[in-house]
Design a protein around this motif. Structure first.
Motif, PDB file in Angstrom:
ATOM      1  N   TYR A  50       0.837  -1.197   0.048  1.00 24.86           N
ATOM      2  CA  TYR A  50       0.051  -0.032   0.054  1.00 24.86           C
ATOM      3  C   TYR A  50       0.844   1.303   0.265  1.00 24.86           C
ATOM      4  CZ  TYR A  50      -3.950   3.021   0.672  1.00 24.86           C
ATOM      5  OH  TYR A  50      -4.812   4.026   0.518  1.00 24.86           O
ATOM      6  N   THR A  51       2.112   1.370   0.796  1.00 25.93           N
ATOM      7  CA  THR A  51       2.948   2.544   0.637  1.00 25.93           C
ATOM      8  C   THR A  51       3.336   2.518  -0.723  1.00 25.93           C
ATOM      9  OG1 THR A  51       3.706   1.833   3.038  1.00 25.93           O
ATOM     10  CG2 THR A  51       5.066   3.332   1.719  1.00 25.93           C
ATOM     11  N   LEU A  52       3.787   1.703  -1.408  1.00 33.19           N
ATOM     12  CA  LEU A  52       4.250   1.697  -2.849  1.00 33.19           C
ATOM     13  C   LEU A  52       3.307   2.145  -3.796  1.00 33.19           C
ATOM     14  CD1 LEU A  52       6.161  -1.493  -2.995  1.00 33.19           C
ATOM     15  CD2 LEU A  52       7.057   0.474  -2.778  1.00 33.19           C
ATOM     16  N   GLN A  53       1.756   1.763  -3.433  1.00 36.91           N
ATOM     17  CA  GLN A  53       0.799   2.134  -4.414  1.00 36.91           C
ATOM     18  C   GLN A  53       0.466   3.546  -4.164  1.00 36.91           C
ATOM     19  OE1 GLN A  53      -2.912  -0.276  -4.467  1.00 36.91           O
ATOM     20  NE2 GLN A  53      -3.851   1.552  -3.714  1.00 36.91           N
ATOM     21  N   VAL A  54       0.444   4.059  -2.791  1.00 38.19           N
ATOM     22  CA  VAL A  54       0.230   5.321  -2.508  1.00 38.19           C
ATOM     23  C   VAL A  54       1.365   6.292  -3.073  1.00 38.19           C
ATOM     24  CG1 VAL A  54      -0.125   7.029  -0.748  1.00 38.19           C
ATOM     25  CG2 VAL A  54      -1.525   4.775  -0.646  1.00 38.19           C
ATOM     26  N   ALA A  55       2.383   5.998  -3.020  1.00 42.81           N
ATOM     27  CA  ALA A  55       3.466   7.113  -3.484  1.00 42.81           C
ATOM     28  C   ALA A  55       3.440   7.013  -4.744  1.00 42.81           C
ATOM     29  CB  ALA A  55       4.976   6.489  -2.764  1.00 42.81           C
ATOM     30  N   GLU A  56       3.252   6.042  -5.461  1.00 42.55           N
ATOM     31  CA  GLU A  56       3.318   6.292  -6.984  1.00 42.55           C
ATOM     32  C   GLU A  56       1.928   6.748  -7.518  1.00 42.55           C
ATOM     33  OE1 GLU A  56       4.762   3.358 -10.580  1.00 42.55           O
ATOM     34  OE2 GLU A  56       3.578   2.373  -8.974  1.00 42.55           O
ATOM     35  N   ALA A  57       0.847   6.810  -6.775  1.00 41.53           N
ATOM     36  CA  ALA A  57      -0.586   7.244  -7.211  1.00 41.53           C
ATOM     37  C   ALA A  57      -0.579   8.614  -6.841  1.00 41.53           C
ATOM     38  CB  ALA A  57      -1.557   6.488  -6.777  1.00 41.53           C
ATOM     39  N   TYR A  58      -0.126   9.340  -6.021  1.00 43.06           N
ATOM     40  CA  TYR A  58      -0.311  10.629  -5.416  1.00 43.06           C
ATOM     41  C   TYR A  58       0.906  11.383  -5.482  1.00 43.06           C
ATOM     42  CZ  TYR A  58      -4.775   8.269  -3.705  1.00 43.06           C
ATOM     43  OH  TYR A  58      -5.950   7.667  -3.442  1.00 43.06           O
ATOM     44  N   TYR A  62       4.524  11.077  -0.454  1.00 39.59           N
ATOM     45  CA  TYR A  62       6.011  10.326  -0.542  1.00 39.59           C
ATOM     46  C   TYR A  62       5.708   9.083   0.381  1.00 39.59           C
ATOM     47  CZ  TYR A  62       7.529  14.444  -2.741  1.00 39.59           C
ATOM     48  OH  TYR A  62       7.564  15.579  -3.539  1.00 39.59           O
ATOM     49  N   GLY A  63       7.002   8.076   0.373  1.00 38.50           N
ATOM     50  CA  GLY A  63       6.679   6.949   1.202  1.00 38.50           C
ATOM     51  C   GLY A  63       8.186   6.444   1.633  1.00 38.50           C
ATOM     52  N   ILE A  64       8.186   6.013   2.757  1.00 36.45           N
ATOM     53  CA  ILE A  64       8.989   5.265   3.621  1.00 36.45           C
ATOM     54  C   ILE A  64       8.488   3.709   3.703  1.00 36.45           C
ATOM     55  CG2 ILE A  64      10.465   4.947   5.565  1.00 36.45           C
ATOM     56  CD1 ILE A  64      11.390   7.504   3.997  1.00 36.45           C
ATOM     57  N   VAL A  65       9.472   2.895   3.211  1.00 38.05           N
ATOM     58  CA  VAL A  65       9.037   1.343   3.360  1.00 38.05           C
ATOM     59  C   VAL A  65       9.652   0.820   4.689  1.00 38.05           C
ATOM     60  CG1 VAL A  65       8.486   1.188   0.948  1.00 38.05           C
ATOM     61  CG2 VAL A  65      10.892   0.659   1.682  1.00 38.05           C
ATOM     62  N   MET A  66       9.153  -0.325   5.035  1.00 33.20           N
ATOM     63  CA  MET A  66       9.791  -1.179   6.042  1.00 33.20           C
ATOM     64  C   MET A  66      10.502  -2.367   5.529  1.00 33.20           C
ATOM     65  SD  MET A  66       8.632   0.060   9.028  1.00 33.20           S
ATOM     66  CE  MET A  66       8.518  -1.439  10.321  1.00 33.20           C
ATOM     67  N   LEU A  67      11.880  -2.546   5.748  1.00 30.24           N
ATOM     68  CA  LEU A  67      12.584  -3.566   5.257  1.00 30.24           C
ATOM     69  C   LEU A  67      13.245  -4.452   6.325  1.00 30.24           C
ATOM     70  CD1 LEU A  67      14.155  -1.845   2.159  1.00 30.24           C
ATOM     71  CD2 LEU A  67      12.143  -3.620   2.058  1.00 30.24           C
ATOM     72  N   ASP A  68      13.557  -5.662   6.135  1.00 31.24           N
ATOM     73  CA  ASP A  68      14.448  -6.360   6.770  1.00 31.24           C
ATOM     74  C   ASP A  68      15.817  -6.603   6.279  1.00 31.24           C
ATOM     75  OD1 ASP A  68      15.595  -8.533   8.581  1.00 31.24           O
ATOM     76  OD2 ASP A  68      13.925  -9.994   8.146  1.00 31.24           O
ATOM     77  N   CYS A  81      11.840  -1.462  -4.455  1.00 28.24           N
ATOM     78  CA  CYS A  81      11.127  -0.241  -3.849  1.00 28.24           C
ATOM     79  C   CYS A  81      11.456   0.976  -4.244  1.00 28.24           C
ATOM     80  CB  CYS A  81      11.215  -0.443  -2.259  1.00 28.24           C
ATOM     81  SG  CYS A  81      10.370  -1.770  -1.412  1.00 28.24           S
ATOM     82  N   MET A  82      12.752   1.151  -4.544  1.00 27.28           N
ATOM     83  CA  MET A  82      13.419   2.604  -4.600  1.00 27.28           C
ATOM     84  C   MET A  82      12.973   2.936  -6.175  1.00 27.28           C
ATOM     85  SD  MET A  82      14.361   3.937  -2.025  1.00 27.28           S
ATOM     86  CE  MET A  82      15.477   5.472  -2.681  1.00 27.28           C
ATOM     87  N   GLU A  83      12.824   1.840  -7.072  1.00 24.03           N
ATOM     88  CA  GLU A  83      12.486   2.158  -8.277  1.00 24.03           C
ATOM     89  C   GLU A  83      11.239   2.908  -8.280  1.00 24.03           C
ATOM     90  OE1 GLU A  83      12.529  -1.560 -10.372  1.00 24.03           O
ATOM     91  OE2 GLU A  83      14.899  -1.487 -10.475  1.00 24.03           O
ATOM     92  N   THR A  84      10.188   2.821  -7.404  1.00 27.02           N
ATOM     93  CA  THR A  84       8.786   3.565  -7.244  1.00 27.02           C
ATOM     94  C   THR A  84       8.901   4.609  -7.166  1.00 27.02           C
ATOM     95  OG1 THR A  84       7.966   1.327  -6.540  1.00 27.02           O
ATOM     96  CG2 THR A  84       6.662   3.581  -6.309  1.00 27.02           C
ATOM     97  N   ASP A  85       8.333   5.535  -8.028  1.00 27.55           N
ATOM     98  CA  ASP A  85       8.144   6.954  -7.863  1.00 27.55           C
ATOM     99  C   ASP A  85       7.801   7.627  -6.546  1.00 27.55           C
ATOM    100  OD1 ASP A  85       9.222   7.664 -10.276  1.00 27.55           O
ATOM    101  OD2 ASP A  85       7.524   7.857 -11.320  1.00 27.55           O
ATOM    102  N   GLY A  86       8.208   8.254  -5.807  1.00 25.30           N
ATOM    103  CA  GLY A  86       7.959   8.672  -4.329  1.00 25.30           C
ATOM    104  C   GLY A  86       8.304   8.087  -3.225  1.00 25.30           C
ATOM    105  N   ILE A  87       8.914   6.816  -3.433  1.00 21.96           N
ATOM    106  CA  ILE A  87       9.671   6.216  -2.410  1.00 21.96           C
ATOM    107  C   ILE A  87      11.009   7.082  -1.918  1.00 21.96           C
ATOM    108  CG2 ILE A  87      10.572   4.045  -1.554  1.00 21.96           C
ATOM    109  CD1 ILE A  87       7.485   4.261  -1.685  1.00 21.96           C
ATOM    110  N   LEU A  88      11.015   7.294  -0.748  1.00 19.90           N
ATOM    111  CA  LEU A  88      12.325   8.054  -0.280  1.00 19.90           C
ATOM    112  C   LEU A  88      13.499   7.132   0.350  1.00 19.90           C
ATOM    113  CD1 LEU A  88      10.578  11.295   0.887  1.00 19.90           C
ATOM    114  CD2 LEU A  88      11.521  10.932  -1.291  1.00 19.90           C
ATOM    115  N   GLY A  89      13.186   6.022   1.047  1.00 16.15           N
ATOM    116  CA  GLY A  89      13.942   5.218   1.784  1.00 16.15           C
ATOM    117  C   GLY A  89      13.258   4.107   2.445  1.00 16.15           C
ATOM    118  N   PHE A  90      13.812   3.778   3.367  1.00 19.99           N
ATOM    119  CA  PHE A  90      13.220   2.648   4.380  1.00 19.99           C
ATOM    120  C   PHE A  90      13.534   3.075   5.725  1.00 19.99           C
ATOM    121  CE2 PHE A  90      17.565   1.813   3.562  1.00 19.99           C
ATOM    122  CZ  PHE A  90      18.247   1.378   4.591  1.00 19.99           C
ATOM    123  N   ARG A  91      12.598   2.180   6.708  1.00 26.28           N
ATOM    124  CA  ARG A  91      12.813   2.476   8.124  1.00 26.28           C
ATOM    125  C   ARG A  91      13.155   1.109   8.642  1.00 26.28           C
ATOM    126  NH1 ARG A  91       7.731   3.356  12.489  1.00 26.28           N
ATOM    127  NH2 ARG A  91       8.622   5.286  13.649  1.00 26.28           N
TER     128      ARG A  91
END
Length: 271
Positions: A50-58, A62-68, A81-91
């Protein structure tokens, strides 16, 4: 949505499913042009769809994703994830167990130090210019210092006063290690989740000294306001989460302009 999830969000005053459209409506009512959605998937914590979808659609979000960082294929996942427009990084939830980086807090964990050795993951972060957002306890800042020292070229954001409350001293003990982090131009701190950090109500005056200390230590160019809404909606409205900053003595209008927009955009490379 199962009963456990419903119980978890039962105290929130917002709709159980707080969509991007609802967020944008709240933003419009409160005069906010843009926002950053920090992924907080409460079912599967690394499910960022959903974070990816929202960052790309609006365009306004912008979006920060959660990664392991320990997961197989983590570096490739970060690159996708970083290829998606609007994604800035990860938490990274360094204040949580490594296999559950949300909601369950254990400030005694030390896995962030182990994560430094995941060189393939961090190389991907460098290659994609990913912003690293850290949720850690002030007692874990020594681990964070090791990470920043190893990868100083990345942009870092530290959340929520590193879980320091109003009685946590700023100029001694573990919190004072922020002064060492301030030596790195790539480190910024967030004055966020203040309705939860404070032991009082709006305008949360018992935390204002911490805000002023951050400003003195990092300068207004590296101190960033964040609402942490709707996470704080159990104790604060959106206007309260937004406007408490107006009540901090000694802040000029210029300071507030930096904290509420300019500092973030500059730090993550949006300007």
């Amino acid at each position: 949505m199962n009963a456990a999830v419903l119980d978890l969000v039962d105290e929130f005053t917002v709709h159980t499913v707080y969509t991007a459209d609802r967020l944008l409506a709240d933003m419009d009512r409160n005069g906010i042009d843009e926002a950053v959605l920090v992924g907080y998937p409460i079912c599967e914590w690394t499910d960022n769809w959903y974070t990816l979808q929202v960052a790309e659609a609006y365009d306004r979000l912008y979006g920060i994703v959660m990664l392991d960082p320990f997961a197989e294929g983590a570096a490739d996942q970060l690159r996708r994830c970083m290829e998606t427009d609007g994604i800035l990084g990860f938490r990274l939830g360094a204040a949580c167990p490594a296999d559950q980086m949300w909601e369950t807090f254990d400030p005694g964990v030390t896995w962030l130090r182990d994560a430094i050795a995941e060189t393939e993951f961090w190389q991907a972060a460098v290659e994609t210019d990913a912003t690293v957002q850290l949720l850690c306890d002030h007692g874990q800042l020594d681990q964070a210092l090791e990470l920043v020292d190893r990868y100083p070229g990345l942009a870092y954001l530290f959340d929520h006063f590193a879980h320091a409350g109003p009685e946590t001293p700023t100029d001694e003990g573990t919190f004072a290690q922020f002064a060492e982090l301030a030596a790195y131009d790539t480190v910024a701190v967030k004055v966020s989740e203040i309705p939860h950090m404070s032991e009082t109500t709006f305008p949360y005056a018992d935390m204002h000294d911490h805000v002023r200390w951050f400003l003195e230590t990092f300068g207004r160019e590296r101190v960033i306001w964040g609402s942490d809404y709707p996470n704080v909606s159990d104790v604060a409205s959106y206007p309260e989460a937004r406007h408490w900053l107006r009540q901090v003595d000694s802040l000029s209008e210029g300071d507030r302009a930096w904290l509420t927009g300019r500092a973030f955009r500059r730090h993550v490379g949006l300007d």
